[in-house]
Scaffold this motif. Structure first.
Motif, PDB file in Angstrom:
ATOM      1  N   ALA A  87     -24.823 -66.788  65.116  1.00 27.38           N
ATOM      2  CA  ALA A  87     -23.967 -67.371  65.590  1.00 27.38           C
ATOM      3  C   ALA A  87     -23.213 -66.660  66.658  1.00 27.38           C
ATOM      4  O   ALA A  87     -22.551 -67.237  67.771  1.00 27.38           O
ATOM      5  CB  ALA A  87     -22.954 -68.154  64.612  1.00 27.38           C
ATOM      6  N   GLY A  88     -22.923 -65.305  66.540  1.00 34.18           N
ATOM      7  CA  GLY A  88     -22.084 -64.822  67.373  1.00 34.18           C
ATOM      8  C   GLY A  88     -22.299 -64.406  68.526  1.00 34.18           C
ATOM      9  O   GLY A  88     -21.709 -64.792  69.488  1.00 34.18           O
ATOM     10  N   PRO A  89     -23.672 -64.279  69.049  1.00 32.02           N
ATOM     11  CA  PRO A  89     -24.238 -64.514  70.588  1.00 32.02           C
ATOM     12  C   PRO A  89     -24.005 -65.944  71.131  1.00 32.02           C
ATOM     13  O   PRO A  89     -23.847 -65.922  72.261  1.00 32.02           O
ATOM     14  CB  PRO A  89     -25.587 -64.176  70.484  1.00 32.02           C
ATOM     15  CG  PRO A  89     -25.738 -63.554  69.117  1.00 32.02           C
ATOM     16  CD  PRO A  89     -24.847 -63.987  68.043  1.00 32.02           C
ATOM     17  N   ILE A  90     -23.805 -66.777  70.321  1.00 33.03           N
ATOM     18  CA  ILE A  90     -23.720 -68.298  70.658  1.00 33.03           C
ATOM     19  C   ILE A  90     -22.150 -68.481  71.207  1.00 33.03           C
ATOM     20  O   ILE A  90     -21.805 -68.986  72.081  1.00 33.03           O
ATOM     21  CB  ILE A  90     -24.223 -69.366  69.975  1.00 33.03           C
ATOM     22  CG1 ILE A  90     -25.589 -68.891  69.761  1.00 33.03           C
ATOM     23  CG2 ILE A  90     -24.183 -70.573  70.511  1.00 33.03           C
ATOM     24  CD1 ILE A  90     -26.542 -69.760  68.655  1.00 33.03           C
ATOM     25  N   PHE A  91     -21.506 -68.390  70.121  1.00 36.95           N
ATOM     26  CA  PHE A  91     -19.996 -68.916  70.295  1.00 36.95           C
ATOM     27  C   PHE A  91     -18.970 -67.680  70.252  1.00 36.95           C
ATOM     28  O   PHE A  91     -17.716 -67.898  69.924  1.00 36.95           O
ATOM     29  CB  PHE A  91     -19.750 -69.910  69.047  1.00 36.95           C
ATOM     30  CG  PHE A  91     -19.217 -69.278  67.729  1.00 36.95           C
ATOM     31  CD1 PHE A  91     -19.592 -67.917  67.170  1.00 36.95           C
ATOM     32  CD2 PHE A  91     -18.637 -69.906  66.761  1.00 36.95           C
ATOM     33  CE1 PHE A  91     -19.671 -67.466  66.141  1.00 36.95           C
ATOM     34  CE2 PHE A  91     -18.284 -69.481  65.616  1.00 36.95           C
ATOM     35  CZ  PHE A  91     -18.594 -68.132  65.193  1.00 36.95           C
ATOM     36  N   GLY A  92     -19.765 -66.432  70.867  1.00 39.17           N
ATOM     37  CA  GLY A  92     -18.563 -65.366  70.962  1.00 39.17           C
ATOM     38  C   GLY A  92     -17.685 -65.561  72.030  1.00 39.17           C
ATOM     39  O   GLY A  92     -16.729 -64.726  71.986  1.00 39.17           O
ATOM     40  N   MET A  93     -18.077 -66.378  72.943  1.00 39.70           N
ATOM     41  CA  MET A  93     -17.165 -66.461  74.151  1.00 39.70           C
ATOM     42  C   MET A  93     -15.694 -66.870  73.599  1.00 39.70           C
ATOM     43  O   MET A  93     -14.741 -66.488  74.467  1.00 39.70           O
ATOM     44  CB  MET A  93     -17.723 -67.639  75.223  1.00 39.70           C
ATOM     45  CG  MET A  93     -16.969 -67.632  76.567  1.00 39.70           C
ATOM     46  SD  MET A  93     -17.469 -68.837  77.781  1.00 39.70           S
ATOM     47  CE  MET A  93     -18.810 -67.468  78.430  1.00 39.70           C
ATOM     48  N   PRO A 152     -23.058 -78.202  66.746  1.00 37.85           N
ATOM     49  CA  PRO A 152     -23.624 -77.026  67.295  1.00 37.85           C
ATOM     50  C   PRO A 152     -24.619 -77.290  68.508  1.00 37.85           C
ATOM     51  O   PRO A 152     -25.257 -78.188  68.664  1.00 37.85           O
ATOM     52  CB  PRO A 152     -24.553 -76.282  66.147  1.00 37.85           C
ATOM     53  CG  PRO A 152     -24.751 -77.334  65.164  1.00 37.85           C
ATOM     54  CD  PRO A 152     -23.411 -78.362  65.207  1.00 37.85           C
ATOM     55  N   THR A 153     -24.022 -76.690  69.543  1.00 39.11           N
ATOM     56  CA  THR A 153     -24.743 -76.796  70.813  1.00 39.11           C
ATOM     57  C   THR A 153     -24.848 -75.579  71.459  1.00 39.11           C
ATOM     58  O   THR A 153     -24.563 -74.587  71.152  1.00 39.11           O
ATOM     59  CB  THR A 153     -23.912 -78.133  71.843  1.00 39.11           C
ATOM     60  OG1 THR A 153     -22.484 -77.494  71.971  1.00 39.11           O
ATOM     61  CG2 THR A 153     -23.734 -79.352  71.047  1.00 39.11           C
ATOM     62  N   GLY A 154     -25.810 -75.733  72.652  1.00 39.54           N
ATOM     63  CA  GLY A 154     -25.721 -74.264  73.739  1.00 39.54           C
ATOM     64  C   GLY A 154     -26.964 -73.722  73.172  1.00 39.54           C
ATOM     65  O   GLY A 154     -26.960 -72.247  73.545  1.00 39.54           O
ATOM     66  N   ASN A 164     -32.655 -69.857  74.259  1.00 38.96           N
ATOM     67  CA  ASN A 164     -31.920 -70.637  75.456  1.00 38.96           C
ATOM     68  C   ASN A 164     -30.453 -70.629  75.198  1.00 38.96           C
ATOM     69  O   ASN A 164     -29.898 -71.746  75.570  1.00 38.96           O
ATOM     70  CB  ASN A 164     -32.836 -71.904  75.600  1.00 38.96           C
ATOM     71  CG  ASN A 164     -34.094 -71.801  75.993  1.00 38.96           C
ATOM     72  OD1 ASN A 164     -34.662 -70.763  76.630  1.00 38.96           O
ATOM     73  ND2 ASN A 164     -35.099 -72.754  75.610  1.00 38.96           N
ATOM     74  N   ILE A 165     -29.664 -69.606  74.910  1.00 36.95           N
ATOM     75  CA  ILE A 165     -28.550 -69.722  74.554  1.00 36.95           C
ATOM     76  C   ILE A 165     -27.504 -70.032  75.848  1.00 36.95           C
ATOM     77  O   ILE A 165     -27.678 -69.310  76.839  1.00 36.95           O
ATOM     78  CB  ILE A 165     -27.965 -68.391  73.701  1.00 36.95           C
ATOM     79  CG1 ILE A 165     -28.462 -68.243  72.501  1.00 36.95           C
ATOM     80  CG2 ILE A 165     -26.514 -68.325  73.842  1.00 36.95           C
ATOM     81  CD1 ILE A 165     -28.435 -66.841  71.951  1.00 36.95           C
ATOM     82  N   ASP A 166     -26.732 -70.891  75.807  1.00 40.31           N
ATOM     83  CA  ASP A 166     -25.647 -71.280  76.984  1.00 40.31           C
ATOM     84  C   ASP A 166     -24.378 -71.380  76.293  1.00 40.31           C
ATOM     85  O   ASP A 166     -23.915 -72.135  75.658  1.00 40.31           O
ATOM     86  CB  ASP A 166     -25.995 -72.505  77.574  1.00 40.31           C
ATOM     87  CG  ASP A 166     -25.114 -73.047  78.597  1.00 40.31           C
ATOM     88  OD1 ASP A 166     -24.327 -72.345  78.788  1.00 40.31           O
ATOM     89  OD2 ASP A 166     -25.462 -74.227  79.214  1.00 40.31           O
ATOM     90  N   PRO A 167     -23.475 -70.137  76.456  1.00 37.56           N
ATOM     91  CA  PRO A 167     -22.383 -70.205  75.856  1.00 37.56           C
ATOM     92  C   PRO A 167     -21.203 -70.928  76.353  1.00 37.56           C
ATOM     93  O   PRO A 167     -20.345 -71.430  75.669  1.00 37.56           O
ATOM     94  CB  PRO A 167     -21.837 -68.543  76.083  1.00 37.56           C
ATOM     95  CG  PRO A 167     -22.809 -68.289  77.143  1.00 37.56           C
ATOM     96  CD  PRO A 167     -23.996 -68.954  76.976  1.00 37.56           C
ATOM     97  N   ILE A 168     -21.527 -71.470  77.425  1.00 34.75           N
ATOM     98  CA  ILE A 168     -20.485 -72.586  78.080  1.00 34.75           C
ATOM     99  C   ILE A 168     -20.699 -73.913  77.451  1.00 34.75           C
ATOM    100  O   ILE A 168     -19.625 -74.461  77.108  1.00 34.75           O
ATOM    101  CB  ILE A 168     -20.573 -72.681  79.646  1.00 34.75           C
ATOM    102  CG1 ILE A 168     -20.257 -71.413  80.490  1.00 34.75           C
ATOM    103  CG2 ILE A 168     -19.779 -73.836  80.354  1.00 34.75           C
ATOM    104  CD1 ILE A 168     -18.875 -70.831  80.275  1.00 34.75           C
TER     105      ILE A 168
END
Length: 443
Positions: A87-93, A152-154, A164-168
């Motif tokens: 999850a860190g790389p996805i919702f780290g923003m 969970p999205t992105g 295909n990670i999209d943090p926005i």
């Protein structure tokens, strides 16, 4: 106590402790800025003293929130390493942006605390406003991260891999707006009624009446407006949860069987084995209307959810009932306050009126904790909804129960220190006002 239960207990304690200070940090700066604005407009020295007193409280809560929040960030890696790995790389923003907002808040809080007589008065006021805005942004960003866990999205989840990670997209997930709105209003309600209750109690002591009336009026105005708006936010959240997390809604209402014209259950004791609710008041069709805007709409029950994926019904249901019940009680007190304004404040000098708000001092925070219990327990057994189970995310390292004991001791110590500091602030208040009164009366 096994490691999974210990990890869950430690996280619940940490979140339950931190959320109080986070909410106060989001809201108190706006009380402080409002008092400061009134001082700049009226030159009433009581508003200046109120601003300074509240700013010291903001500093105390900011430091405590910073400590507890830092501990939480370590706990995520300590207790849930498998969750953070994926999850860190996805919702780290949102966490990175929250850190930026935190630093801005810290910088401008320093400007505000030490800027008296050194800055242009209106620039000084703006530094206080920026403390509030950055604190509010910080809270919303953290809630966005929690919203991602519920929606969970992105990313694309393919064969156990996160691609295909999209943090926005992860930041602006489907749950972030409803959760952020509900949480922000809850922060204003809980903090507003708590601060108003303290000043109502001090009004009953009969000292520094003008000072405490000004403080009470500012705090309760914010709290009352937010409390009246909160049911609207709750309705938006309920309709959103009915679509995204039907299991959570079913647990909140102890709705065991899918049905049309589903009744809204008030109170009651769920019997999970018999799949019924005892001693409850039912309003026919009301749950269908609240969930879908149609009295005849079908509401999914727990019978449509695999049993191994059922949230803990008893905890979720009771927490939801407490949240709604206390919320409606605070709505009633809010209308009572506005009626008192219509009565030209004649009620606000009555002891019965002040006692009501003294009694309501902790209710907003109890409702707040209950709401977060609904959010977190109602998502179980998932840590990432329908992607990762909580039991699969916990650390494999044994001995978490000892970590739970240590962190519990730390939080109890922090609570004691904060209580002592606030008590000392309140006890020193009459002396501060008396000294300033004497100084202003002497040429």
């Amino acid at each position: 106590m096994d490691d999974l239960f210990a990890a869950r207990s430690q996280m619940a304690l940490s979140l339950g402790f931190h959320i109080i200070f986070a909410c106060i940090g989001m809201v108190m700066p706006f009380f402080m800025a409002t008092s400061h604005y009134k001082y700049l407009k009226t030159k009433d020295p009581l508003y200046k003293e109120l601003t300074k007193v509240w700013s010291k409280g903001v500093a105390i809560f900011f430091v405590t929130g910073a400590v507890s929040g830092t501990m939480l960030s370590f706990e995520l890696g300590l207790l849930w390493p498998k969750f953070m790995l994926h999850a860190g790389p996805i919702f780290g923003m949102p966490f990175s942006l929250e850190g930026t907002a935190f630093f801005i808040e810290a910088i401008f809080l320093g400007f505000f605390l030490y800027g008296w007589g050194k800055f242009n008065p209106w620039f000084h006021w703006w530094t206080g406003m920026i403390v509030g805005i950055s604190g509010l942004a910080s809270g919303i960003l953290v809630v966005a991260a929690n919203g991602w866990m519920n929606s969970p999205t992105g990313f694309d989840f393919v064969n156990g891999e996160y691609l295909n990670i999209d943090p926005i997209a992860a930041l602006f997930n489907d749950a972030w707006f409803t959760q952020a709105l509900h949480m922000t209003l809850a922060a204003f309600v809980s903090t507003g009624f708590a601060v108003a209750g303290i000043h109502a109690y001090l009004l009953m002591k009969g000292k520094n009446l003008a000072f405490h009336r000004k403080a009470f009026s500012i705090a309760i105005f914010f709290g009352a407006v937010a409390a009246i708006l909160q049911p609207i936010s709750g309705d938006i959240s309920a309709k959103d949860i009915a679509v995204r997390q039907p299991a959570k809604l079913a647990a909140m209402e102890a709705h065991f069987e899918t049905s049309k014209r589903a009744p809204l259950i008030i109170g009651g004791i769920p019997d999970v084995e018999k799949k019924e609710v005892n001693y409850a008041l039912e309003i026919p069709g009301a749950l269908s209307f609240l969930a879908h805007g149609d009295f005849d709409a079908e509401v999914i029950g727990l019978d449509q959810i695999p049993e191994e994926h059922h949230p803990p019904v008893m905890v979720t249901h009771f927490a939801f009932q407490i949240m709604v019940g206390l919320g409606m009680l605070l709505v009633g007190l809010s209308f009572l306050y506005f009626i008192s304004l219509w009565k030209k404040k004649s009620w606000q000098v009555k002891r019965w009126f002040l006692w009501l708000f003294v009694a309501a001092t902790p209710l907003g925070f109890i409702a707040l904790e209950s709401g977060w219990t609904v959010t977190e327990v109602g998502r179980q057994p998932w840590i990432i909804y329908e992607i990762m189970l909580t039991k699969d995310a916990v650390t494999p390292i044994p001995g978490i129960v000892y970590s739970f004991i240590v962190f519990t001791a730390i939080y109890i110590s922090l609570a004691g220190i904060v209580t002592f500091l606030l008590y000392r602030q309140i006890k020193a208040l009459p002396k501060i006002l008396d000294q300033n009164s004497s100084a202003s009366s002497n040429p």
